[in-house]
Write an enzyme that holds these catalytic residues in place. Structure first.
Site, PDB file in Angstrom:
ATOM      1  N   ARG A 162      -6.119   2.702   2.576  1.00 51.45           N
ATOM      2  CA  ARG A 162      -5.690   2.265   1.250  1.00 51.45           C
ATOM      3  C   ARG A 162      -4.178   2.077   1.253  1.00 51.45           C
ATOM      4  O   ARG A 162      -3.453   2.736   2.003  1.00 51.45           O
ATOM      5  CB  ARG A 162      -6.077   3.300   0.192  1.00 51.45           C
ATOM      6  CG  ARG A 162      -5.513   3.005  -1.205  1.00 51.45           C
ATOM      7  CD  ARG A 162      -5.908   4.035  -2.229  1.00 51.45           C
ATOM      8  NE  ARG A 162      -5.132   3.885  -3.452  1.00 51.45           N
ATOM      9  CZ  ARG A 162      -5.321   4.578  -4.563  1.00 51.45           C
ATOM     10  NH1 ARG A 162      -6.288   5.478  -4.623  1.00 51.45           N
ATOM     11  NH2 ARG A 162      -4.562   4.391  -5.635  1.00 51.45           N
ATOM     12  N   HIS A 163      -3.702   1.167   0.406  1.00 54.17           N
ATOM     13  CA  HIS A 163      -2.264   1.037   0.169  1.00 54.17           C
ATOM     14  C   HIS A 163      -1.835   2.205  -0.724  1.00 54.17           C
ATOM     15  O   HIS A 163      -1.942   2.135  -1.959  1.00 54.17           O
ATOM     16  CB  HIS A 163      -1.949  -0.287  -0.525  1.00 54.17           C
ATOM     17  CG  HIS A 163      -2.177  -1.500   0.319  1.00 54.17           C
ATOM     18  ND1 HIS A 163      -1.436  -1.790   1.445  1.00 54.17           N
ATOM     19  CD2 HIS A 163      -3.080  -2.505   0.206  1.00 54.17           C
ATOM     20  CE1 HIS A 163      -1.856  -2.911   1.976  1.00 54.17           C
ATOM     21  NE2 HIS A 163      -2.858  -3.369   1.249  1.00 54.17           N
ATOM     22  N   VAL A 164      -1.349   3.266  -0.143  1.00 58.19           N
ATOM     23  CA  VAL A 164      -0.948   4.441  -0.910  1.00 58.19           C
ATOM     24  C   VAL A 164       0.132   5.187  -0.122  1.00 58.19           C
ATOM     25  O   VAL A 164       0.113   5.215   1.107  1.00 58.19           O
ATOM     26  CB  VAL A 164      -2.153   5.375  -1.179  1.00 58.19           C
ATOM     27  CG1 VAL A 164      -2.719   5.950   0.107  1.00 58.19           C
ATOM     28  CG2 VAL A 164      -1.788   6.470  -2.172  1.00 58.19           C
TER      29      VAL A 164
END
Length: 442
Positions: free
Chosen positions: A200-202
């Protein structure tokens, strides 16, 4: 009678004195014996201590207890802990082995037998324990426009081939989380059946801060200016996957913004081309702390520390084939055969559809300004590249060092001012505005 009595008395006195003298010699000899026993005991103690130290050294050099101890432990029916950790000192790389093996099935059957119930073991004997691969929990907190779609496509093919759980989040513009959101996400990640790879983009999540077992992290970054330009034009014009792709992703963007010249955006200090929005890569590794969003030494150093202590590998997109080869070496149960897939004609055809279109190169003047704004990003990029080349060297891969896409000679004359580091290490309870909410990641 007188003489007899006198003689007897003398004889008795002499006998008494003789006994007293003999006892005195006996006690004096006994008084010496404890000293002799003490010296012998001292020697035994020293020998025991030496053997203990030698055994401890042998234990550490060989990476664990002797086989006989493990055999005895298994014989006694002890269920060992499932959590191990391995520390590689030279590069300060921490690799966390999570749940290397489940509790032995025999332990569960023994518990049932004590309760009087029949078991599978009674009829079929000892089943083989299920051993999970190492590590069995991996997080790829992918950085936007750093080849993440390329890697995710590869992971989808590999997950089907190697039978691991791939969970790819469709949330692209929520990289900064509140404490409650962090805990919820970490619990959800930890509940995924193992082995798994979550992507995930996190920004980096510190599981141990909330007393949750820390997974292994991997990631890929690229030259900061190249990443910025790729994102700038991707938001406006998309990629080769479709003519209207950019309109779908940014439907509210007006034409004057969509066709804004990149040099004007940089030189006239538009928000999209200035801090904090160009301070993009470091927060992915620094973490969820509010100061991680502020360009400066504090965020930079914290990001470096996390790379050393929590990431199995951080590669650079400019050397993607070497990144995939290292991932295949370090995580074979996830990435075995990845290079064969990556080099296949079918994948090449599919991967070429992810390239950003209509990219332009800014003028040298604009590059100088942009480079100055991204100086911390470049310091971090150079650090990661050096660590990546060091890992390649340790494994035996020859590294062909490539120069940065844009020369930084012009920065030598620029005065670099650094903000003061944060004094407190506590996060804010309130939800902060996501500095990257303007981005729509691929």
């Amino acid at each position: 009678m007188k003489n007899f009595n006198s003689s007897a008395l003398h004889s008795h006195s002499q006998s008494t004195n003789h006994i007293r003298e003999r006892n005195s010699r006996k006690y004096s000899l006994l008084s010496v014996l404890p000293l002799r026993f003490s010296l012998r005991g001292y020697g035994v103690c020293m020998a025991t201590l030496f053997l203990f130290c030698f055994g401890s050294l042998f234990y550490q050099l060989n990476g664990g207890p002797p086989k006989i101890l493990l055999d005895i432990r298994q014989y006694l029916g002890l269920c060992g802990k499932n959590h191990w950790s391995v520390k590689v000192a030279p590069s300060r790389l921490f690799i966390h082995k999570d749940r290397v093996a489940r509790h032995l099935v025999s332990c569960l059957h023994d518990c049932k037998r004590r309760k009087g119930g029949s078991t599978y073991l009674d009829d079929h004997g000892q089943p083989a324990p299920r051993v999970l691969p190492f590590p069995s929990q991996v997080i790829y907190n992918r950085v936007g426009k750093c080849g993440s779609r390329t890697v995710v496509i590869l992971l989808r093919l590999l997950a089907e081939k190697h039978q691991f759980n791939l969970v790819s989040s469709d949330i692209h513009n929520k990289t900064r989380l509140t404490k409650h959101e962090q805990v919820d996400l970490m619990k959800n990640i930890s509940s995924i059946p193992q082995p798994f790879l979550y992507t995930r983009h996190v920004h980096f999540l510190n599981f141990t801060r909330f007393k949750i077992e820390q997974p292994v992290y991997i990631n890929i970054i690229r030259d900061p200016i190249n990443r910025f330009l790729s994102n700038y034009f991707f938001r406006r014009f998309g990629d080769w996957r479709g003519e209207q792709n950019h309109l779908i992703r940014t439907p509210g963007m007006k034409d004057d913004e969509r066709y804004l010249d990149i040099n004007v955006c940089i030189l006239e200090n538009y928000p999209e081309c200035s801090n904090p929005r160009v301070f993009y890569i470091i927060p992915y590794f620094c973490g969820q702390h509010p100061q991680c969003r502020e360009p400066g030494v504090w965020a930079l150093e914290r990001a470096k520390q996390n790379v050393l202590e929590n990431y199995l590998l951080v590669g650079i997109l400019e050397e993607l084939e070497d990144v995939l080869l290292l991932l295949e070496r370090l995580l074979p149960h996830y990435f075995t055969g990845v290079l064969n897939i990556y080099k296949s004609p079918d994948y090449r055809k599919m991967g070429n559809m992810t390239g950003t279109v209509r990219k332009q190169t800014p003028t040298l003047e604009a590059l100088q300004v942009l480079y100055h704004r991204m100086r911390y990003e470049y310091e971090f990029y150079n650090f990661v590249r050096d660590q990546f080349h060091l890992t390649k060297k340790k494994i035996g891969l020859k590294s062909v060092s490539k120069p940065p896409a844009y020369s930084n000679d012009f920065l030598r004359q620029l005065a670099l001012r650094t903000p003061e580091p944060l004094d407190e290490d506590e996060e804010l309870e309130t939800d902060l505005e996501d500095a990257n909410s303007w981005l729509v990641h691929p």
